[in-house]
Structure formats: structure tokens, C-alpha cells
Design an enzyme around this catalytic site. Structure first.
Site, PDB file in Angstrom:
ATOM      1  N   GLN A 231       3.430  -5.806   2.974  1.00  0.00           N
ATOM      2  CA  GLN A 231       2.555  -7.100   3.755  1.00  0.00           C
ATOM      3  C   GLN A 231       2.723  -8.471   2.951  1.00  0.00           C
ATOM      4  OE1 GLN A 231      -0.111  -5.411   6.901  1.00  0.00           O
ATOM      5  NE2 GLN A 231       0.511  -3.011   5.636  1.00  0.00           N
TER       6      GLN A 231
ATOM      7  N   HIS B 243       7.433  -0.119   2.800  1.00  0.00           N
ATOM      8  CA  HIS B 243       7.266  -1.130   2.921  1.00  0.00           C
ATOM      9  C   HIS B 243       6.040  -2.167   2.309  1.00  0.00           C
ATOM     10  CE1 HIS B 243       4.209   0.013   5.587  1.00  0.00           C
ATOM     11  NE2 HIS B 243       3.503  -0.191   5.638  1.00  0.00           N
TER      12      HIS B 243
ATOM     13  N   HIS C 145       7.267   4.885   5.837  1.00  0.00           N
ATOM     14  CA  HIS C 145       8.487   3.411   6.002  1.00  0.00           C
ATOM     15  C   HIS C 145       7.909   2.713   4.545  1.00  0.00           C
ATOM     16  CE1 HIS C 145      12.488   2.544   7.370  1.00  0.00           C
ATOM     17  NE2 HIS C 145      11.692   1.745   6.448  1.00  0.00           N
TER      18      HIS C 145
ATOM     19  N   ASN D  50       0.730  -1.358  -0.099  1.00  0.00           N
ATOM     20  CA  ASN D  50       0.018  -0.002  -0.257  1.00  0.00           C
ATOM     21  C   ASN D  50       0.912   0.567  -0.068  1.00  0.00           C
ATOM     22  OD1 ASN D  50      -2.079  -1.682   0.648  1.00  0.00           O
ATOM     23  ND2 ASN D  50      -2.109  -1.644   2.954  1.00  0.00           N
TER      24      ASN D  50
END
Length: 386
Positions: A216, A214, A212, A201
Site C-alpha cells: 500500500q 500487494h 494476494h 504488510n
């Protein structure tokens, strides 16, 4: 600092596994050209016990399982860089990752699914009422519940506090791809897991709570509704449906970029103002089945695509980058790995919001013809060097 047991993966990536203070798993994936030492710090924090595993409730109107995860209400919301929970720990920032890293993956504390079943991991509590297989989950009835077993992991692309996948180097992108493949294999082997889903996302307009860089990975205890709909379509049209779809799209004017192993295109029936799919040319069910050559090419092509998306406007574009993979036990010979990247951005200062027809009835209207969207994206990607 302890020396962690290591495992060599593809592309020179090294995997090092450890645990956080509350028993959650933490895995470092070191770049092939890493400058980091083999030793990593111990997580010395004093943490509360992990939240209870969430509960799933069946929506008898649709057959969908809805997770109720009250612990997620208290997750961190847009902290400053000095309190970034995904940055390496410092004396003033007791973050989730004790040491500096290249790529790090850890179990999400605010999880919608999991911890996994006790048989899978000694640090996980027993699930009181787990799903009893796909037939159990498919049964309709009022008031049905099950424990939301599974696993939710955070994949940190960089120790830096700002950026996204598209801002990483080709070497770093290759490390993340290796991590996706490794985690897909590990999560697929856990008891009760039916599908594994890596995604990113990006942007506050999507609902991102941490800036940050990243992504998932969700490991679901069921086959997701979106995938089930696709399996139904494959059953109705033939087992080679996705292969025929790729051939159809590759012959169209909607292709954005193509390599020896992958093609990215705007789909014929795109819903979103900005929507791009990317598929491998041969049948691979998930990241575990991709070859080194396919992973190597994907690292560069994917970065070009994401940087082209950002070249459309003067500010970064919010998006969801969803890597659809075949379920663990069903449809693996007909359902292949593919990316679906979608954004609600329809102009520099305009977003598409789902109104009554789309949100309530799932009846979509697209304002931008897919061919026009493809032409803009193709021009943007062509102007983006790696």
C-alpha cells in the site's frame, strides 16, 4: 478495449492510467519485458458512491491525530482465490482490476485518508474541514477535528493470488520500485499532502486481510509521529545524524548485505526479534531522488533480503516492510529514504506480543541481541540465490 494513454518510465517500464467505475484512479505499470497488449478493459461494474472521507480527532495527550474511518469496518476479509478482489476481473469475480496486469495501483475504496482535496482530482468530493497546514495541526486543544484528507493506494505486485514482494522476479521488483517512485511524485504534488509512505504488510499475524501479493501507499495530511520524533532527534544531534548512523552501522558486525549503493543491517538498538534497516549510501529524500543505478541494485538486494528472512524458518515469516521517506515540505535535506523491516517472530512457533510496558508506556525490551539476529540473517541471506 480502449488503448490507454501511455508514459515511458525508467527501466523500460510503461505507465497506463485509467479510472474505475466509481471514478477512482487505476494505473497499470507494465514490465519492460511485458507480454500484455496496450489495450485494457473498461471497468463496467455498477458501484455504490464512494464512502465519505473519514475524520481525524486530536489526542491532546500526545498531539497525535487519530483517524476514525468507519467504512473500513466492512472491508474484505481473507476471501478465497475465486473472489480475490486484487486479481484481474473474470465473469465470476467482479474484482477491482478489469484487465490482466504486471503491476497495478489503484485508490483504496476502504481508505483511512481521502479522497484527496477536490482541487487535486475532479472525481473527489470537497473536504468540509481540511487541515490548514502544519501549524494548524500542531496546535493542541480539546475536541479538535479535521477531515482526514489524503490518499490510500493499493499496489498489486502480481496478478497471481498468492505470494509477496519476495516471490517476484528481479524484473517485477524493478517495476514496483518504478511505481513507488512515480506514485511518490504524484501524491506529493496533491494539495494538503505532507508525507508519502509505501509499505507491505505480510502474513495473518500482522493483520493482513488479503493473501494476494500487494502493498500500500499512504499519503498523509500531516507529518507522522514517528517521523516527527526523528526530526526532533536530528535537530538535537546535527543535520548529518542519519549519515553518521549509516557510517556507524556499516562498520559494525550487524551488516546483513551491502552493495555499491545500499546497505542492510540490524540496527544497534533493534526493538523487534527480527528487525532490518536498509539505507542508500548517499542522501536521497525519497524514491523520486533515486537514480536508475540505485533502483536497479535495490531490486536484487531487496529480494535477497526478503528471501533470506523467509529462509530462517520452514514457513513464511510475517513482517511489515516500511519505506520511510522524508516529508514533502520539511526535513528533506536531513531525512533520507530508508527501509525498516520488522517482524514479531522470535522463534519458529513464537511471536512477540506487546505487553504492558511496551504497549502502554512505549518502553521496549528486546529478547534477542541485535548481533545474534544479524549473524542468523547474514547466514540466511548468503545462502539465497536470486
Amino acid at each position: 478495449m480502449p488503448h490507454l494513454d501511455s508514459q515511458s518510465l525508467g527501466a523500460g517500464v510503461v505507465k497506463r492510467a485509467t479510472r474505475l467505475a466509481d471514478g477512482r484512479e487505476l494505473i497499470y505499470f507494465d514490465d519492460r519485458d511485458t507480454t500484455l497488449p496496450a489495450e485494457r478493459a473498461i471497468d463496467a461494474r455498477t458501484l455504490d458512491a464512494r464512502p465519505e472521507t473519514a475524520t481525524m480527532r486530536l489526542d491532546v495527550l500526545t498531539g497525535d491525530w487519530i483517524t476514525v474511518a468507519a467504512s473500513r469496518q466492512n472491508r474484505v476479509m481473507l476471501p478465497g482465490a475465486d473472489l480475490d478482489p486484487l486479481a484481474p476481473q473474470t465473469p465470476t469475480n467482479p474484482s477491482e482490476i478489469p484487465s490482466r496486469y504486471d503491476v497495478a495501483v489503484f485508490e483504496n475504496r476502504s481508505a483511512a485518508f481521502g479522497p484527496a482535496l477536490a482541487a487535486a482530482m475532479d472525481a473527489a468530493p470537497a473536504a468540509p474541514d481540511p487541515p490548514r497546514g502544519l501549524d494548524d495541526l500542531a496546535a493542541l486543544g480539546l475536541g479538535r477535528t479535521r477531515t482526514s484528507v489524503g490518499r490510500c493506494e493499493v499496489v498489486c505486485f502480481s496478478p497471481e493470488s498468492t505470494g509477496s514482494f519476495g516471490t517476484q522476479s528481479v524484473v517485477r521488483a524493478r517495476t514496483v520500485i518504478e511505481a513507488w517512485a512515480d506514485r511518490t511524485a504524484a501524491l506529493s504534488a496533491l494539495p494538503g499532502i505532507e508525507q508519502v509512505f509505501p509499505f507491505e504488510n505480510r502474513g495473518e499475524a500482522i493483520g493482513v486481510t488479503l493473501p494476494h501479493p500487494h502493498g500500500q501507499i499512504y499519503a498523509y495530511p500531516y507529518v507522522t509521529p514517528r517521523t516527527q520524533r526523528m526530526l526532533d532527534s536530528i535537530a538535537a544531534t546535527g543535520p548529518d545524524m542519519l549519515a553518521r548512523m549509516l557510517e556507524f552501522e556499516r562498520a559494525s558486525e550487524r551488516v546483513i548485505l551491502a552493495g555499491e549503493h545500499w546497505t542492510a543491517f540490524v540496527p544497534f538498538a533493534a526493538r523487534w526479534p527480527l528487525e532490518v534497516h536498509m539505507m542508500p549510501h548517499r542522501h536521497v529524500a525519497d524514491f523520486t531522488e533515486t537514480s536508475d543505478a540505485e533502483r536497479d541494485e535495490l531490486a536484487g538486494l531487496y529480494l535477497r533480503l526478503l528471501r533470506g528472512v523467509d529462509a530462517l524458518y520452514e514457513t513464511p515469516t510475517p513482517y511489515i516492510a516500511a519505506w520511510h521517506q522524508a516529508p514533502v515540505r520539511v526535513g528533506r535535506d536531513t531525512t533520507r529514504l530508508r527501509l525498516e523491516l520488522t517482524s514479531p517472530r522470535r522463534a519458529a512457533d513464537k511471536l512477540k506480543f506487546l505487553a504492558g510496558s511496551e504497549a502502554a508506556m512505549w518502553a521496549w525490551t528486546a529478547e534477542i541481541p541485535p548481533e545474534a539476529s544479524a549473524a542468523r540473517l547474514r547466514a540466511a541471506v548468503e545462502g539465497v540465490p536470486l
